[in-house]
Design a protein around this motif. Sequence first.
Motif, PDB file in Angstrom:
ATOM      1  N   VAL A 110       0.838  -1.196   0.000  1.00 24.17           N
ATOM      2  CA  VAL A 110       0.000   0.000   0.000  1.00 24.17           C
ATOM      3  C   VAL A 110       0.877   1.251   0.000  1.00 24.17           C
ATOM      4  N   PHE A 111       1.927   1.236   0.811  1.00 34.50           N
ATOM      5  CA  PHE A 111       2.901   2.323   0.867  1.00 34.50           C
ATOM      6  C   PHE A 111       4.114   1.805   1.627  1.00 34.50           C
ATOM      7  N   SER A 112       5.134   2.642   1.787  1.00 38.57           N
ATOM      8  CA  SER A 112       6.344   2.265   2.521  1.00 38.57           C
ATOM      9  C   SER A 112       6.500   3.152   3.749  1.00 38.57           C
ATOM     10  N   VAL A 113       7.150   2.605   4.773  1.00 35.67           N
ATOM     11  CA  VAL A 113       7.409   3.356   6.000  1.00 35.67           C
ATOM     12  C   VAL A 113       8.865   3.164   6.406  1.00 35.67           C
ATOM     13  N   GLN A 114       9.298   4.024   7.314  1.00 36.20           N
ATOM     14  CA  GLN A 114      10.652   3.932   7.849  1.00 36.20           C
ATOM     15  C   GLN A 114      10.587   3.624   9.339  1.00 36.20           C
ATOM     16  N   PHE A 115      11.169   2.512   9.748  1.00 32.97           N
ATOM     17  CA  PHE A 115      11.335   2.228  11.171  1.00 32.97           C
ATOM     18  C   PHE A 115      12.561   3.000  11.653  1.00 32.97           C
ATOM     19  N   ALA A 116      12.477   3.534  12.867  1.00 32.21           N
ATOM     20  CA  ALA A 116      13.576   4.367  13.349  1.00 32.21           C
ATOM     21  C   ALA A 116      13.521   4.498  14.863  1.00 32.21           C
ATOM     22  N   LEU A 117      14.650   4.929  15.423  1.00 34.34           N
ATOM     23  CA  LEU A 117      14.695   5.377  16.806  1.00 34.34           C
ATOM     24  C   LEU A 117      14.460   6.883  16.794  1.00 34.34           C
ATOM     25  N   PHE A 118      13.486   7.336  17.570  1.00 33.41           N
ATOM     26  CA  PHE A 118      13.163   8.756  17.668  1.00 33.41           C
ATOM     27  C   PHE A 118      13.590   9.277  19.036  1.00 33.41           C
ATOM     28  N   PHE A 181      14.935   7.346  23.931  1.00 30.37           N
ATOM     29  CA  PHE A 181      14.564   7.056  22.544  1.00 30.37           C
ATOM     30  C   PHE A 181      13.323   6.178  22.509  1.00 30.37           C
ATOM     31  N   LEU A 182      12.644   6.243  21.394  1.00 30.60           N
ATOM     32  CA  LEU A 182      11.462   5.421  21.143  1.00 30.60           C
ATOM     33  C   LEU A 182      11.616   4.781  19.776  1.00 30.60           C
ATOM     34  N   CYS A 183      11.448   3.474  19.707  1.00 32.73           N
ATOM     35  CA  CYS A 183      11.458   2.781  18.419  1.00 32.73           C
ATOM     36  C   CYS A 183      10.035   2.794  17.870  1.00 32.73           C
ATOM     37  N   GLU A 184       9.870   3.422  16.718  1.00 30.58           N
ATOM     38  CA  GLU A 184       8.536   3.567  16.128  1.00 30.58           C
ATOM     39  C   GLU A 184       8.628   3.620  14.606  1.00 30.58           C
ATOM     40  N   ILE A 185       7.474   3.797  14.000  1.00 34.83           N
ATOM     41  CA  ILE A 185       7.348   3.931  12.555  1.00 34.83           C
ATOM     42  C   ILE A 185       7.134   5.408  12.244  1.00 34.83           C
ATOM     43  N   ASP A 186       7.803   5.911  11.211  1.00 33.08           N
ATOM     44  CA  ASP A 186       7.680   7.337  10.903  1.00 33.08           C
ATOM     45  C   ASP A 186       6.234   7.740  10.647  1.00 33.08           C
ATOM     46  N   LEU A 187       5.465   6.861  10.024  1.00 31.79           N
ATOM     47  CA  LEU A 187       4.067   7.171   9.748  1.00 31.79           C
ATOM     48  C   LEU A 187       3.282   7.355  11.041  1.00 31.79           C
ATOM     49  N   ALA A 188       3.535   6.489  12.030  1.00 30.24           N
ATOM     50  CA  ALA A 188       2.829   6.594  13.304  1.00 30.24           C
ATOM     51  C   ALA A 188       3.190   7.892  14.020  1.00 30.24           C
TER      52      ALA A 188
END
Length: 256
Positions: A110-118, A181-188
């Motif tokens: 459907v689309f792409s997301v980036q997992f990251a530490l914020f 830090f928080l591990c999350e998805i950029d879209l979220a």
Amino acid sequence: MTSLAPRSRRLALSAWLVALLLMLPEPARAASPDTVVLGSDQEAVSVTGIWMRRIYAEAFRRLGIPIEFAVYPTKRLSTTLDEGGIDGEFVRVHAYAAAHPNLVRVEEPVFSVQFALFTANPALRLDRLSDLPATPWVGALRRGVGVCENTLKPLLPSERLSEVTTPEQGLNLLLVQRIAFLCEIDLAMWAVQQSAEYKGVTGIRVLLPLGEPVPLYPYLHRKRAELATPLAATLKQMKAEGLIERYRREAAKEFS
């Protein structure tokens, strides 16, 4: 007597034919397709929830299949779909299928997301994930987000890694500096910051991306596997028409 015999035979034959016709099945009726229930961890009032619902409402409208939506926490959503309590889920990563044999991946992302530490701390720097264990930082991840769980749990002891159930909980912990830090998805993270409660929040940034952007795919329970191919074709056509991005802009505008 002889004149009645042919008539009797005709009456008997007619009765036999009527009985035979009554025994035949009725002509098959076109059964209405069963309603599909798609699950998500995104509430209908969230920007991502609105976006996703518009995508799938249009996709299943084109397929001529009624659709309903159900909301669960991320971990419970996974269990409910595995058990067949719902028919599908909005999006998961490609590799999700390997650990969930009851599910069928729809082969069109459907689309792409980036997992990251914020982080919300401007002083923090992290060049490589392998450097994280040597820091004193305490972090968090959202329960049920497999990439975060599989990446961080082998690296950090449990006392340095807590779990949250929603992106909002994680963002709040960042803002009050309970976690580094928080591990999350950029879209979220983007979606949370579109809401009125967090509209003025600044300073949240990516501390470290986790790999490359990841395409996300719809998943169906195997009992609805026949829908995978037509749904993939429908989503591909919708992307070609620019509808996926248009729906995202429309959803964001409602929160601006």
